[in-house]
Design a protein around this motif. Structure first.
Motif, PDB file in Angstrom:
ATOM      1  N   ASP A   1     -10.476  12.689   1.864  1.00 27.42           N
ATOM      2  CA  ASP A   1      -9.037  12.803   1.618  1.00 27.42           C
ATOM      3  C   ASP A   1      -8.802  13.508   0.286  1.00 27.42           C
ATOM      4  O   ASP A   1      -9.369  13.119  -0.744  1.00 27.42           O
TER       5      ASP A   1
ATOM      6  N   LEU B   1      -5.592   2.908  -6.042  1.00 28.39           N
ATOM      7  CA  LEU B   1      -6.906   3.459  -5.708  1.00 28.39           C
ATOM      8  C   LEU B   1      -8.012   2.748  -6.471  1.00 28.39           C
ATOM      9  O   LEU B   1      -9.050   2.380  -5.894  1.00 28.39           O
TER      10      LEU B   1
ATOM     11  N   VAL C   1     -12.384  10.036  -1.584  1.00 26.93           N
ATOM     12  CA  VAL C   1     -11.012  10.336  -1.977  1.00 26.93           C
ATOM     13  C   VAL C   1     -11.046  11.188  -3.239  1.00 26.93           C
ATOM     14  O   VAL C   1     -11.626  10.782  -4.255  1.00 26.93           O
TER      15      VAL C   1
ATOM     16  N   GLU D   1      -0.035   4.918  -7.707  1.00 27.24           N
ATOM     17  CA  GLU D   1      -1.067   5.254  -6.731  1.00 27.24           C
ATOM     18  C   GLU D   1      -2.462   5.191  -7.358  1.00 27.24           C
ATOM     19  O   GLU D   1      -3.414   4.739  -6.720  1.00 27.24           O
TER      20      GLU D   1
ATOM     21  N   THR E   1       0.839  -1.185   0.000  1.00 28.64           N
ATOM     22  CA  THR E   1       0.000   0.000   0.000  1.00 28.64           C
ATOM     23  C   THR E   1       0.882   1.245   0.000  1.00 28.64           C
ATOM     24  O   THR E   1       1.801   1.352   0.824  1.00 28.64           O
TER      25      THR E   1
ATOM     26  N   LEU F   1      -6.465   3.937   4.164  1.00 28.76           N
ATOM     27  CA  LEU F   1      -7.513   3.501   3.238  1.00 28.76           C
ATOM     28  C   LEU F   1      -7.518   1.992   3.041  1.00 28.76           C
ATOM     29  O   LEU F   1      -8.482   1.440   2.499  1.00 28.76           O
TER      30      LEU F   1
ATOM     31  N   PHE G   1      -1.605   6.156   1.658  1.00 33.37           N
ATOM     32  CA  PHE G   1      -2.912   5.513   1.574  1.00 33.37           C
ATOM     33  C   PHE G   1      -3.119   4.477   2.672  1.00 33.37           C
ATOM     34  O   PHE G   1      -4.075   3.702   2.632  1.00 33.37           O
TER      35      PHE G   1
END
Length: 385
Positions: free
Chosen positions: A268, A281, A240, A277, A195, A202, A199
């Motif tokens: 966020d 996500l 997000v 990233e 991760t 999350l 994040f």
């Protein structure tokens, strides 16, 4: 051999949606056998019914250029000011004396040969007050080019229909783009092994993600307000917002300030994110929110569908055309309807799976091979004596 001068300016500088569209189109044109610059080797003759030589060019004095790319002899700003007023000077010699010139980013330079210009959306024509001076100037050049005979290609029928309202023309074709290449989208193979550090909170959470530059067209404030309406019913859900700041950042900040402190703590805002990233996500999101006020195509929709993520979006622009049945849609300014659709996806595993399945099937409608073949056909048609 048919020679096509093609604008590669969008490949220089920060990569945008237009930059991706140009890059992935050129990649497929070359894969199907188009020669690049002075190369003369071609692919499978059956894959390409005629020979095309692409002559890359750009209008920039700042970008580093290497052969075979040609740099036009005018700085972009100076060239655009000239082209606002007249379809001169003709640049055939600097372009390699092609059979056709393809301006891939709203602007095509003056030449004596046929011209093709790509238009992705009409937001800047409809909202000139929101456009920067450079973008507004490009709009004026686009109008002049179309008025003097340039042919237009759009990435959606919605954009074609909208463009005709601002610049009436019958010289127009629609060519859908393809989905982001598999190696550019989330997958188990491509997903980061760990991760990303920022994040961490999350991991394992249920969150709705919005990905893209925070500009007015993306309608992020409405998404923030919709999240505020459903937050009480989904006490663990998060929102997000990932994308570099744009011309709507102040309005987004105001919408965030209007949330109660507990809800604001569950939103966020990460700013610009890396490709790794973004993969993470999309691989972990409960849903992608895409409430744009206008779109010319919408790569994030297809990215989410490739990743098996349900899409909740607006009904603006090309979104219904591209999303097909694989998204829940609402009017772009109907915050209550957006909140209701997000609630449905956050609440119902059955509804999420329906959207995932429909999204997967929707992907079959898009192919870069089809895109490239359509460009080959258009190039040949426009260049024919």
């Amino acid at each position: 051999m048919l020679s096509v001068a093609i604008d590669v300016g969008p490949l220089h500088g920060p990569r945008t949606g237009v930059g991706n569209a140009v890059a992935w189109s050129i990649d497929e044109l070359r894969r199907l056998g188009a020669a690049w610059g002075d190369e003369h080797e071609h692919g499978d003759a059956e894959a390409q019914p005629f020979k095309v030589q692409l002559l890359p060019y750009l209008t920039s004095m700042r970008s580093r250029v290497s052969p075979p790319t040609r740099r036009l002899p005018l700085p972009a700003a100076a060239a655009h000011r000239l082209w606002q007023r007249a379809d001169r000077p003709h640049l055939d010699r600097w372009l390699g004396r092609p059979d056709l010139v393809h301006g891939t980013n709203y602007v095509v330079p003056p030449t004596r040969c046929p011209r093709l210009v790509s238009v992705y959306d009409c937001w800047f024509l409809e909202h000139p007050g929101d456009a920067s001076p450079d973008v507004a100037r490009a709009g004026e050049i686009l109008r002049r080019s179309i008025g003097s005979g340039a042919h237009v290609v759009t990435s959606s029928q919605a954009t074609a229909d909208r463009l005709r309202e601002f610049v009436p023309t019958d010289r127009l074709d629609v060519i859908h783009l393809g989905p982001p290449p598999v190696d550019a989208t989330p997958s188990d193979a491509a997903m980061p092994s760990a991760t990303p550090p920022r994040f961490g909170h999350l991991d394992g959470a249920s969150f709705v993600v919005s990905i893209g530059t925070v500009e007015r067209r993306k309608n992020v404030p409405s998404l923030v307000r919709a999240f505020g309406r459903l937050a009480a019913e989904h006490a663990q859900a998060r929102l997000v917002v990932a994308g570099r700041p744009g011309d709507d950042q102040a309005e987004v900040d105001r919408a965030l300030a209007d949330l109660d402190p507990a809800t604001r703590a569950r939103v966020d805002t990460f700013g610009q994110i890396s490709s790794e990233e973004k993969r993470w996500l999309l691989a972990h999101a409960t849903a992608l929110a895409y409430p744009s006020l206008d779109e010319g195509f919408g790569f994030p929709i297809l990215e989410a569908q490739q990743a098996g993520v349900p899409v909740v979006a607006s009904s603006a622009g090309s979104i219904p055309e591209v999303a097909g049945t694989g998204a829940l849609l609402s009017a772009p300014l109907d915050t209550e309807a957006l909140a209701a659709n997000l609630h449905w996806v956050l609440t119902s595993d059955h509804q999420r799976q329906i959207l995932i399945d429909k999204g997967t099937r929707n992907l079959d409608r898009f192919s870069w091979t089809t895109t490239a073949r359509s460009y080959f056909d258009l190039y040949a048609r426009l260049s024919a004596p």
